[in-house]
Write a protein that holds these residues in place. Structure first.
Motif, PDB file in Angstrom:
ATOM      1  N   GLU A   4      -5.608  -6.646  10.250  1.00 21.57           N
ATOM      2  CA  GLU A   4      -5.169  -8.019  10.611  1.00 21.57           C
ATOM      3  C   GLU A   4      -4.245  -8.561   9.536  1.00 21.57           C
ATOM      4  O   GLU A   4      -3.255  -9.223   9.814  1.00 21.57           O
ATOM      5  CB  GLU A   4      -6.349  -9.002  10.751  1.00 21.57           C
ATOM      6  CG  GLU A   4      -7.614  -8.488  11.387  1.00 21.57           C
ATOM      7  CD  GLU A   4      -8.519  -7.806  10.390  1.00 21.57           C
ATOM      8  OE1 GLU A   4      -9.230  -8.510   9.661  1.00 21.57           O
ATOM      9  OE2 GLU A   4      -8.531  -6.561  10.353  1.00 21.57           O
ATOM     10  N   ARG A   5      -4.617  -8.249   8.294  1.00 18.44           N
ATOM     11  CA  ARG A   5      -3.842  -8.749   7.169  1.00 18.44           C
ATOM     12  C   ARG A   5      -2.415  -8.176   7.231  1.00 18.44           C
ATOM     13  O   ARG A   5      -1.437  -8.892   7.067  1.00 18.44           O
ATOM     14  CB  ARG A   5      -4.564  -8.328   5.880  1.00 18.44           C
ATOM     15  CG  ARG A   5      -3.844  -8.587   4.632  1.00 18.44           C
ATOM     16  CD  ARG A   5      -4.206  -9.960   4.052  1.00 18.44           C
ATOM     17  NE  ARG A   5      -3.283 -10.263   2.985  1.00 18.44           N
ATOM     18  CZ  ARG A   5      -2.407 -11.228   3.011  1.00 18.44           C
ATOM     19  NH1 ARG A   5      -2.348 -12.054   4.034  1.00 18.44           N
ATOM     20  NH2 ARG A   5      -1.590 -11.427   2.013  1.00 18.44           N
ATOM     21  N   ILE A   6      -2.340  -6.862   7.495  1.00 15.75           N
ATOM     22  CA  ILE A   6      -1.031  -6.218   7.586  1.00 15.75           C
ATOM     23  C   ILE A   6      -0.232  -6.847   8.719  1.00 15.75           C
ATOM     24  O   ILE A   6       0.940  -7.194   8.559  1.00 15.75           O
ATOM     25  CB  ILE A   6      -1.200  -4.698   7.822  1.00 15.75           C
ATOM     26  CG1 ILE A   6      -1.814  -4.064   6.581  1.00 15.75           C
ATOM     27  CG2 ILE A   6       0.126  -4.051   8.179  1.00 15.75           C
ATOM     28  CD1 ILE A   6      -2.059  -2.584   6.693  1.00 15.75           C
ATOM     29  N   ALA A   7      -0.897  -7.032   9.858  1.00 18.22           N
ATOM     30  CA  ALA A   7      -0.199  -7.608  11.009  1.00 18.22           C
ATOM     31  C   ALA A   7       0.316  -9.008  10.676  1.00 18.22           C
ATOM     32  O   ALA A   7       1.446  -9.365  11.022  1.00 18.22           O
ATOM     33  CB  ALA A   7      -1.150  -7.662  12.210  1.00 18.22           C
ATOM     34  N   ALA A  52       7.171  -7.621   2.204  1.00 11.37           N
ATOM     35  CA  ALA A  52       5.870  -7.549   2.874  1.00 11.37           C
ATOM     36  C   ALA A  52       4.889  -6.743   2.038  1.00 11.37           C
ATOM     37  O   ALA A  52       3.725  -7.110   1.878  1.00 11.37           O
ATOM     38  CB  ALA A  52       6.035  -6.922   4.257  1.00 11.37           C
ATOM     39  N   LYS A  53       5.376  -5.607   1.475  1.00  4.85           N
ATOM     40  CA  LYS A  53       4.510  -4.789   0.629  1.00  4.85           C
ATOM     41  C   LYS A  53       3.974  -5.609  -0.537  1.00  4.85           C
ATOM     42  O   LYS A  53       2.801  -5.568  -0.870  1.00  4.85           O
ATOM     43  CB  LYS A  53       5.304  -3.593   0.065  1.00  4.85           C
ATOM     44  CG  LYS A  53       5.304  -2.389   0.938  1.00  4.85           C
ATOM     45  CD  LYS A  53       5.825  -1.161   0.191  1.00  4.85           C
ATOM     46  CE  LYS A  53       4.697  -0.375  -0.431  1.00  4.85           C
ATOM     47  NZ  LYS A  53       5.073   1.002  -0.795  1.00  4.85           N
ATOM     48  N   VAL A  54       4.901  -6.339  -1.157  1.00  9.57           N
ATOM     49  CA  VAL A  54       4.518  -7.126  -2.321  1.00  9.57           C
ATOM     50  C   VAL A  54       3.553  -8.239  -1.923  1.00  9.57           C
ATOM     51  O   VAL A  54       2.569  -8.508  -2.608  1.00  9.57           O
ATOM     52  CB  VAL A  54       5.784  -7.698  -2.990  1.00  9.57           C
ATOM     53  CG1 VAL A  54       5.423  -8.711  -4.034  1.00  9.57           C
ATOM     54  CG2 VAL A  54       6.601  -6.573  -3.596  1.00  9.57           C
ATOM     55  N   LEU A  55       3.808  -8.855  -0.774  1.00  6.75           N
ATOM     56  CA  LEU A  55       2.952  -9.971  -0.353  1.00  6.75           C
ATOM     57  C   LEU A  55       1.544  -9.510   0.007  1.00  6.75           C
ATOM     58  O   LEU A  55       0.602 -10.283  -0.048  1.00  6.75           O
ATOM     59  CB  LEU A  55       3.581 -10.698   0.842  1.00  6.75           C
ATOM     60  CG  LEU A  55       4.815 -11.526   0.500  1.00  6.75           C
ATOM     61  CD1 LEU A  55       5.362 -12.203   1.743  1.00  6.75           C
ATOM     62  CD2 LEU A  55       4.488 -12.567  -0.558  1.00  6.75           C
ATOM     63  N   LEU A  56       1.410  -8.253   0.372  1.00  5.01           N
ATOM     64  CA  LEU A  56       0.089  -7.745   0.713  1.00  5.01           C
ATOM     65  C   LEU A  56      -0.849  -7.726  -0.497  1.00  5.01           C
ATOM     66  O   LEU A  56      -2.060  -7.638  -0.333  1.00  5.01           O
ATOM     67  CB  LEU A  56       0.191  -6.345   1.313  1.00  5.01           C
ATOM     68  CG  LEU A  56       0.559  -6.328   2.796  1.00  5.01           C
ATOM     69  CD1 LEU A  56       0.885  -4.930   3.251  1.00  5.01           C
ATOM     70  CD2 LEU A  56      -0.559  -6.911   3.647  1.00  5.01           C
TER      71      LEU A  56
END
Lengths: 298, 249, 604
Positions: free
Chosen positions: C462-465, C495-499
């Motif tokens: 969900e987080r990735i989505a 997006a990678k960094v924000l994860l």
């Protein structure tokens, strides 16, 4: 770093010199000539590196001692037994002497290779083989450019990944290996993308459109002084080789040490070898003196 | 998977020429052995170098004579440079040298002769950086063999690059490790045998190879680990390259 | 006869549903400077690559490319190599050999130039480009700007008739960009070499082009002289107007394009030599664009035009800051506006928690290396969008590295998110609260698809989505990261960094290589993050971007922060290090730093 005076000669001269000296250092077994060969290399290396040269030279001296000492362990021939070990296995003087001869060869070869690395830049190497093997030298040139580029990129990727919160090179060996693999993977992706551009760039600049001989931007010119030097060197090499071939430099170490006095041709070979190995140092010294004189006259 | 680079080349070298090249080089090697034996003394050291060079040269001559295309040159350079620079990726594992593994992967991807070229060029380049020595020809031969043998295996379908299972991956990695310990490493050690040891006796031979054994085992382990971790992703990337740009096809 | 002519050229990549180029016709005369522009992905690169056979990608093509009236594919490759020079985007990968001198000679060696001529040409080019100093250097030691100049020089050594440049400056900083573009312009003027240039930063290229070609989704939406194209784009309400230089945008924002005038303009332009063609876009879309993009300016401008103030008939549209300044002065004299200054809203620092506190920080990379940071002070309030600007070598990137804890200051105090950075282990749990987006987003990619890239950072689906949705990359999940455009790569990396769920997000040159449209969506995304409480610190050369979007700007010089202020304050105080809109308007308005500011004051 400013190249020394000998390095400014044509690469062909340099290559002939190093090839000749190294092969002679391997072949010659006469102790005096071997010593001359090593001394010439050491002097030139000192000219090239100054005080830094001692690290290699001292290391080689240590290697000399070790290599000399171990030979009698493998080779038991020889009349003069110094002592026996392991229940009577002899440790002989002759084998020790032969070991010293080989160790001297090793030290000379290493010293001359160290000089070679300083003098024979990649530019000169590719220049020499560019005519014969244009495609291979081009690959080599490209590889030499890419290695430092990839090294830098690897560091960038590693920093970028660490700053983005991915672990990099911490933890257990397994983790470190895995991080390394990710880095290598990222580096490869990037390298292959770049490869496409490089290939396009090559074709765009006409690589492969010319069916004939590939002309070159000649950075080196074969001048009169190069010719003169080449003649002197070849003469020296020829004299030494003749002496070698006719047995004027023949010595035996095992089973008995026999180092006969040098015949006239042997003496000639000694002089020739001494001249040959001192050529680069002499050229450097001459230039240093020329500079000093020009300074004092102004 | 057939060797990616073997399908189309700038121009293929006629078979007769390949045979001729090898014959000439074999003759040179034989002649130098005869001359060396006649000369006696330490001439055998020079002979050994000439023989090694004779083993390497035909690959270079054949490559040169078929006037390779830009893309092929670039791919060789990229793989050779990666093999040399890959060490920078494992900077946290001191002494870890993934060079042989990358060369094997290049061999798997491009076939035996390109694999040999990648290996020997990588060795030559790394010596330009870390210093040439009498060992250079032996290194070129040893690393060339890594590429050659794995290229040949891939061609005969013994090792498949595409979608390998765990067993195949382990097999490949183990094969690489063993090859380094048993073949590539000893070839390298041979240069010490010629340049550092006075008397070639059974004892000295055993001593030289035993002395090199721990180092070769470390190298073999590094090769094993690298192949296990990156062989699949790297081969995938090379295949993708081929699809996207028709680069190697 | 034209040097290059494209006749109804269409092109489609294999397996693609829509064509990458659709019926493109253009003629390029000898000595002309053609600028090709459009959003990223509009087909610029595809178009330029049709101009040299060896670079043409695989695909189906119809129509013709003519060089001097001959079909290009029938021109021998050796001739093409010599006559058509091609500079690509990546300064590094285009270089082939390891030495500068060899690189200069490479093209001549390949095409089989005579050896005596070869020496002369190499010598000539080294002198013309001022390469003498670094002639013997290793190419690895050169800066990006020098590398790109070397690429240009290597190509010019072959004495081409036409120079094709495909976004040559997208990887360069502003100073290097200016140097490169000036050199190209000099080549065009001094040597009469035809130039075909594609660029997404039009500030400098637009004015010096003779002819501009605008592409959108592979079709030509406008072409003609820069002024004609500017008029046509504004008349059509094209989104490309965003990428146009400030003076042009301000001019049209103020003068507006009357519906009546627009029709006239179109007729007039279509009559003039028939070179202008406006793609037939449907009317609905046009008006949509207009209301969207000109929401503020448009109604007011129409009011203005209908007022009874006499107006200089039609002042030609200014293309450069110089012309813009002249026009603005006349405009203001003729019609004095109500206000001449923009108020500085300020940014309250008091009582705010500080995400970063830096006092007297000194840093150098090696023991004997010079200090890069020399007593830097910095205070970044939580939840702000904070920009750090400054020239090359001022220590911007190093400062970010310190915040990210990959470089530890040797002296001084540094608190990040309330934690003193000294004595903190790298495995500290608070470490994950800071994350940096690298300058080259590709540095973060190692997997075969975007989905795998994201999965490397987090496990919860969900987080990735959610993050993928925030960054607008949902439809890219199955693509290979390196097949994406620069802007898309940037978003995936973000997006990678924000994860990692950072509370402090650091960005190194977030607008490098990104076109005007991606910049806008990037800004919107950053604003959303800031509103959620994430502190955003970016280092940038892009003055326009910082002026428009940052809350606070710090100017770094010689390793120390010279000043920290709101963009309005900082940029209106400096005469050189400021936006084009400010340089253009500073003699008549105070505090106007964006195009919108100038338009607002003019019409206010």
């Amino acid at each position: 770093m400013r190249p020394d005076a000998f390095s400014t000669h044509h690469p062909a001269v340099t290559l002939v010199f190093f090839a000749g000296v190294i092969v002679l250092c391997v072949l010659v077994q006469q102790p005096v000539l071997q010593a001359v060969g090593f001394a010439g290399g050491a002097v030139y290396y000192l000219c090239l590196r100054g005080r830094d040269a001692w690290r290699l030279l001292l290391g080689l001296m240590a290697a000399f001692v070790v290599l000399t000492a171990i030979n009698p362990l493998f080779d038991t021939l020889g009349d003069t037994v110094l002592f026996a070990y392991l229940g009577g296995r002899p440790y002989t003087l002759e084998a020790l002497a032969y070991g010293a001869s080989t160790a001297c060869m090793f030290a000379s070869v290493m010293t001359w290779f160290a000089c070679y690395a300083r003098v024979m830049s990649t530019d000169k190497f590719t220049y020499l083989f560019g005519n014969r093997a244009p495609a291979l030298t081009l690959v080599l040139t490209m590889t030499l450019r890419l290695v430092p580029t990839y090294g830098r990129k690897a560091r960038q990727i590693s920093t970028a990944r660490r700053c983005a919160g991915l672990s990099m090179g911490a933890g257990s060996l397994r983790h470190r290996a895995r991080d390394g693999a990710s880095l290598l993977s990222a580096l490869t992706t990037w390298a292959l993308e770049g490869a496409v551009t490089t290939a396009d760039s090559m074709r765009s600049r006409g690589y492969g459109t010319n069916a004939g001989r590939r002309p070159r931007y000649a950075r080196y010119r074969f001048g009169a002084r190069d010719g003169l030097l080449l003649v002197v060197m070849l003469a020296c090499i020829a004299v030494t080789c003749t002496a070698l071939a006719t047995g004027a430099l023949a010595v035996t170490y095992v089973p008995a040490i026999d180092v006969p006095a040098l015949p006239p041709l042997g003496v000639a070979a000694l002089i020739a070898l001494a001249v040959l190995v001192l050529v680069p140092s002499a050229i450097d010294a001459r230039e240093a003196i020329a500079w000093r004189c020009s300074l004092s006259s102004t | 998977m057939p060797g990616l680079g073997e399908r189309r080349r700038g121009r293929s070298c006629p078979r007769s020429r390949i045979v001729l090249t090898w014959a000439v080089s074999l003759a040179c090697a034989a002649a130098s052995v005869v001359v060396g034996a006649m000369a006696g003394g330490r001439a055998y050291v020079v002979t050994s170098v000439i023989v090694v060079l004779c083993a390497i040269a035909p690959f270079f001559v054949i490559f040169e004579s078929r006037r390779p295309q830009a893309r092929e040159l670039v791919m060789l350079a990229v793989m050779a440079a990666l093999a040399v620079a890959a060490r920078a990726a494992f900077i946290w594992l001191p002494g870890f040298k993934p060079m042989a593994a990358i060369i094997m992967i290049a061999g798997l991807a491009f076939g035996p002769s390109s694999g040999f070229l990648v290996g020997s060029l990588a060795a030559l380049t790394s010596n330009f950086i870390f210093g040439q020595g009498p060992w250079t020809p032996w290194q070129m031969l040893a690393f060339g063999l890594c590429g050659l043998v794995f290229g040949a295996l891939a061609r005969r379908g013994i090792v498949t690059g595409e979608n390998p299972g765990v067993a195949a991956r382990l097999g490949l990695a183990a094969g690489g490790g063993i090859f380094v310990v048993l073949v590539a490493g000893p070839v390298l050690d041979t240069s010490s045998l010629f340049f550092m040891i006075s008397s070639i006796t059974p004892e000295s031979v055993v001593a030289v190879y035993l002395a090199g054994f721990p180092m070769n085992c470390m190298q073999g382990a590094a090769t094993f680990v690298t192949l296990l971790l990156v062989a699949k992703p790297l081969l995938d990337k090379l295949t993708r390259m081929q699809r996207k740009y028709g680069m190697l096809d | 006869m034209a040097l290059f002519a494209l006749e109804h050229l269409s092109f489609a990549y294999p397996g693609a549903a829509t064509g990458a180029l659709d019926d493109v016709s253009v003629e390029v005369g000898r000595g002309e400077y053609l600028c090709v522009c459009g959003k990223s992905g509009c087909g610029k690169t595809t178009l330029l690559r049709q101009l040299k056979s060896v670079l043409t990608p695989h695909g189906t093509r119809s129509g013709a490319v003519l060089l001097d009236g001959t079909v290009l594919d029938e021109v021998p490759l050796a001739t093409q190599a010599r006559r058509i020079g091609f500079v690509m985007q990546d300064p590094d990968a285009q270089i082939i050999t390891d030495r500068v001198w060899h690189e200069l000679a490479f093209g001549l060696e390949s095409t089989g130039c005579e050896e005596s001529a070869l020496r002369l040409r190499v010598a000539e080019m080294a002198s013309y480009f001022g390469i003498g100093d670094w002639f013997h250097r290793d190419v690895c030691e050169l800066s990006g700007g020098q590398k790109q100049l070397l690429n240009l020089a290597s190509i010019m050594a072959m004495q081409p008739d036409v120079l094709v440049c495909d976004e040559p400056t997208s990887q360069l900083d502003p100073v290097a960009t200016t140097t490169f573009l000036d050199t190209v312009r000099r080549i065009n003027r001094d040597l009469g070499v035809t130039v075909i240039m594609s660029e997404h930063r039009l500030e400098e290229v637009f004015a010096c082009a003779d002819h501009v070609l605008v592409l959108d989704e592979g079709r030509v939406t406008a072409q003609g002289t820069p002024r004609e194209v500017a008029a046509a784009l504004h008349a059509a309400g094209d989104a490309m107007t965003f990428a146009l230089p400030s003076p042009v945008r301000v001019y049209y924002g103020v003068e507006g394009v009357e519906p009546r005038q627009r029709e006239d303009a179109r007729d007039e332009f279509q009559e003039s030599e028939g070179i202008l063609s406006i793609g037939s876009r449907n009317g609905a879309r046009q008006s949509e664009f207009r209301s969207d993009w000109f929401g503020v300016a448009e109604p007011q401008s129409e009011d203005c035009l209908s007022s009874d103030v006499p107006r200089p008939a039609i002042f030609p549209c200014p293309l450069t800051v110089r012309e813009g300044r002249k026009w603005l002065v006349e405009r203001v004299l003729a019609d004095p506006p109500a206000r001449v200054a923009m108020a500085d809203e300020g940014y309250g620092m008091d009582g705010r928690e500080m995400a970063v506190e830096m006092r007297e920080v000194w840093f150098r990379y090696e023991r004997n290396a010079p200090d890069v940071l020399r007593g830097a002070d910095l205070r970044v309030p939580s939840g702000s969008l904070f920009a750090i600007v400054g020239g090359n070598g001022s220590g911007k990137s190093t400062l970010l590295k310190c915040l990210c804890d990959v470089a530890r200051p040797q002296r001084g105090m540094l608190r990040v998110l309330g934690h003193d950075i000294k004595g903190r282990s790298r495995n500290d749990p608070t470490h994950g609260d800071v994350a940096m987006l690298p300058q080259d987003p590709a540095n973060l990619f190692s997997k075969g698809s975007v989905r795998e890239e994201l999965a490397e950072m987090a496990t919860r689906e969900e987080r990735i989505a959610a993050v993928a949705r925030d960054c607008g990359i949902e439809r890219l999940l199955d693509a290979h990261p390196l097949d994406l455009s620069g802007g898309e790569q940037q978003r995936v990396a973000l997006a990678k960094v924000l994860l990692t769920e950072p509370r402090l997000l650091l960005l190194d040159e977030p607008t490098k290589g990104i076109d005007a449209f991606f910049k806008r969506s990037m800004a919107a995304l950053l604003r959303t993050l800031a509103e959620r409480g994430v502190t955003v610190v970016m280092v940038s050369h892009d003055v326009e971007f910082c002026a428009r979007h940052a809350d606070l700007v710090a100017l770094l010089f010689d390793g120390a922060v010279v000043t920290t202020a709101t963009p309005r304050r900082l940029f209106s105080d400096s005469a050189f290090y400021t936006t084009a809109a400010n340089r253009m308007s500073r003699s008549v308005f105070a505090g106007a730093i964006t195009d919108e500011d100038v338009i607002e004051l003019c019409l206010g």
